[in-house]
Scaffold this active site. Structure first.
Site, PDB file in Angstrom:
ATOM      1  N   GLY A 159       7.262   8.149   4.704  1.00 34.40           N
ATOM      2  CA  GLY A 159       7.199   6.824   4.492  1.00 34.40           C
ATOM      3  C   GLY A 159       7.266   6.026   2.696  1.00 34.40           C
ATOM      4  CB  SER A 200       5.315   3.159  -0.395  1.00 36.03           C
ATOM      5  OG  SER A 200       7.029   2.990  -0.908  1.00 36.03           O
ATOM      6  CB  ILE A 251       7.308   5.146   9.650  1.00 39.69           C
ATOM      7  CG1 ILE A 251       7.396   6.080   9.042  1.00 39.69           C
ATOM      8  CG2 ILE A 251       8.850   4.483  10.304  1.00 39.69           C
ATOM      9  CD1 ILE A 251       7.668   7.741  10.339  1.00 39.69           C
ATOM     10  CE1 TYR A 300      -2.013  -8.447   8.714  1.00 37.77           C
ATOM     11  CE2 TYR A 300      -0.118  -9.539   9.968  1.00 37.77           C
ATOM     12  CZ  TYR A 300      -1.263  -9.593   8.867  1.00 37.77           C
ATOM     13  OH  TYR A 300      -1.141 -10.430   8.457  1.00 37.77           O
ATOM     14  CE1 TYR A 318       3.567  -7.724  10.162  1.00 44.14           C
ATOM     15  CE2 TYR A 318       2.254  -7.310  12.060  1.00 44.14           C
ATOM     16  CZ  TYR A 318       3.354  -6.638  11.060  1.00 44.14           C
ATOM     17  OH  TYR A 318       3.391  -5.145  10.611  1.00 44.14           O
TER      18      TYR A 318
HETATM   19  P1  NAI Z   1       7.471   0.493   2.135  1.00 40.57           P
HETATM   20  O1  NAI Z   1       8.765  -0.281   2.728  1.00 40.57           O
HETATM   21  O2  NAI Z   1       7.813   0.799   1.298  1.00 40.57           O
HETATM   22  O3  NAI Z   1       7.291   2.041   4.294  1.00 40.57           O
HETATM   23  C1  NAI Z   1       7.827   1.381   4.927  1.00 40.57           C
HETATM   24  C2  NAI Z   1       8.370   3.115   5.686  1.00 40.57           C
HETATM   25  O4  NAI Z   1       9.067   3.624   6.042  1.00 40.57           O
HETATM   26  C3  NAI Z   1       9.847   3.480   4.675  1.00 40.57           C
HETATM   27  O5  NAI Z   1       9.359   4.081   3.527  1.00 40.57           O
HETATM   28  C4  NAI Z   1      10.893   3.801   5.318  1.00 40.57           C
HETATM   29  O6  NAI Z   1      12.230   4.473   4.253  1.00 40.57           O
HETATM   30  C5  NAI Z   1      10.055   4.033   6.140  1.00 40.57           C
HETATM   31  N1  NAI Z   1      11.403   4.476   7.266  1.00 40.57           N
HETATM   32  C6  NAI Z   1      11.899   2.966   7.783  1.00 40.57           C
HETATM   33  N2  NAI Z   1      13.051   3.630   8.857  1.00 40.57           N
HETATM   34  C7  NAI Z   1      12.281   5.401   9.372  1.00 40.57           C
HETATM   35  C8  NAI Z   1      12.931   5.822   9.930  1.00 40.57           C
HETATM   36  N3  NAI Z   1      14.139   5.954  11.096  1.00 40.57           N
HETATM   37  N4  NAI Z   1      11.961   7.628   9.692  1.00 40.57           N
HETATM   38  C9  NAI Z   1      11.426   7.727   9.025  1.00 40.57           C
HETATM   39  N5  NAI Z   1      10.803   6.751   8.141  1.00 40.57           N
HETATM   40  C10 NAI Z   1      11.538   5.654   8.256  1.00 40.57           C
HETATM   41  O7  NAI Z   1       6.436  -0.420   3.318  1.00 40.57           O
HETATM   42  P2  NAI Z   1       4.552  -0.242   3.377  1.00 40.57           P
HETATM   43  O8  NAI Z   1       3.895  -1.451   3.607  1.00 40.57           O
HETATM   44  O9  NAI Z   1       4.649   0.640   2.314  1.00 40.57           O
HETATM   45  O10 NAI Z   1       5.580  -0.080   5.208  1.00 40.57           O
HETATM   46  C11 NAI Z   1       4.049   1.466   5.154  1.00 40.57           C
HETATM   47  C12 NAI Z   1       3.065   1.087   6.570  1.00 40.57           C
HETATM   48  O11 NAI Z   1       2.502   0.471   6.584  1.00 40.57           O
HETATM   49  C13 NAI Z   1       4.296   0.596   7.941  1.00 40.57           C
HETATM   50  O12 NAI Z   1       3.750   0.682   8.813  1.00 40.57           O
HETATM   51  C14 NAI Z   1       3.585  -1.100   7.668  1.00 40.57           C
HETATM   52  O13 NAI Z   1       3.787  -1.735   9.011  1.00 40.57           O
HETATM   53  C15 NAI Z   1       2.299  -0.938   7.608  1.00 40.57           C
HETATM   54  N6  NAI Z   1       1.587  -2.089   6.925  1.00 40.57           N
HETATM   55  C16 NAI Z   1       2.145  -3.630   5.679  1.00 40.57           C
HETATM   56  C17 NAI Z   1       1.419  -4.424   5.184  1.00 40.57           C
HETATM   57  C18 NAI Z   1       2.436  -4.641   4.291  1.00 40.57           C
HETATM   58  O14 NAI Z   1       2.047  -6.065   4.343  1.00 40.57           O
HETATM   59  N7  NAI Z   1       2.369  -3.797   3.033  1.00 40.57           N
HETATM   60  C19 NAI Z   1       0.499  -4.408   5.983  1.00 40.57           C
HETATM   61  C20 NAI Z   1      -0.440  -4.051   7.186  1.00 40.57           C
HETATM   62  C21 NAI Z   1       0.741  -2.588   7.861  1.00 40.57           C
END
Ligand code: NAI
EC number: 1.3.1.9
Length: 273
Positions: A14, A20, A94, A149, A159
């Protein structure tokens, strides 16, 4: 630095760009002495930013779509070869909802998109664990963390389907955590993170306003990506070796606060003296 992960081998999913959460986890894991493989969906690789992180942390990159058993099998097999042994920690970072991307209201969710969201954001966690277990790829006492979350417990209208998907993700951590714990003492937890300014986060409609609201509720303010990474490192370390099957809030106290003085003031309500 505390060398908390010295000698440990990991897989970090991710890391899309510098914002990220996974990116920060990789930087911290490197600082704490871990060696790891970076992975992301092949489509995300095209942006190429992950190369800089790989260089900085001395890591190899293995593309893998987290919904594909074949890709995940290759990921664990190759990671063990590259790192020279079983995997000690895994980060699942992810998340993706087509319904959110297309700004479709929750009550009108498109079910094909809903299924896609479930597959990418929740079932992928089950698949990552099932493939690891089948290959016996995670070492005894190893630690797996997924990011979630609080919409899994309380309704946040914006959401939409991700709320239900995160509830499933957290349930998988409990259910799989039992089986994998019993068999191999592998620990599985979810970290429930504050709103964070990342690609996934800011893709949610109204995120900016909500980010400020959450910040004014939490006595410590919103937890940022870097502090989330610190918390994940503690969970990968042996210091938390008896923690498993938990959903752990990392949100500056937001989830335990009913209302804050700051929010009262914003509403024009003066506290009674
Ligand atoms: P981000 O957009 O940087 O990371 C999401 C990642 O998921 C990306 O690197 C993307 O390429 C990857 N991804 C999507 N489809 C995929 C697949 N089929 N196979 C492999 N990888 C895949 O955003 P962030 O915020 O760092 O997200 C990381 C985690 O944190 C997620 O689970 C998100 O729901 C969670 N989260 C984020 C919050 C926020 O406010 N940003 C709050 C609470 C949880």
């Amino acid at each position: 630095m505390y060398n908390l992960l010295k000698g440990k081998r990991g897989i970090i999913t991710g890391a899309l760009d510098q914002n990220s959460i996974a990116w920060k986890v990789a930087e911290k894991a490197h600082e704490e002495g871990a060696e790891f493989v970076l992975t992301n969906a092949p489509i995300a690789m095209r942006m190429g930013e992950i190369n800089a992180l790989a260089e900085k942390t001395g890591s190899k990159i293995i593309p893998a779509d987290a919904t594909s058993i074949e890709d995940l099998t290759n990921l664990y097999t190759q990671s063990q070869e590259i790192l020279g042994g079983k995997i000690d920690f895994v980060l699942h970072s992810i998340g993706m909802s087509v319904n959110i991307r297309k700004k479709i209201p929750y009550t009108e969710s498109n079910y094909d998109y809903f299924m896609k969201g479930i597959d990418v954001s929740a079932l992928s966690f089950h698949k990552m664990l099932a493939v690891a277990k089948k290959l016996d790829a995670i070492s005894e006492g190893g630690s797996v963390v997924a990011l979630t979350y609080m919409a899994a417990q309380r309704t946040y209208p914006f959401y939409t389907d991700m709320a239900d998907i995160k509830a499933m993700l957290e349930s998988i951590a409990r259910s799989f955590g039992y089986h994998y714990g019993l068999e191999k003492k592998v620990r599985i937890n979810t970290v429930s993170q504050s709103p964070t300014k990342t690609t996934a986060g800011t893709g949610v409609k109204g995120f900016g306003d909500f980010f400020d609201f959450a910040d004014s509720v939490a006595p410590l303010g919103n937890a940022d990506a870097e502090s989330c990474a610190d918390y994940c490192i503690t969970l990968f370390s042996d210091l938390t070796r008896m923690v498993t099957m938990q959903n752990l809030f990392h949100d500056g106290g937001y989830s335990s606060t009913g209302v804050s003085d700051d929010v009262m003031k914003r509403l024009g309500i003066e506290p009674e003296s």
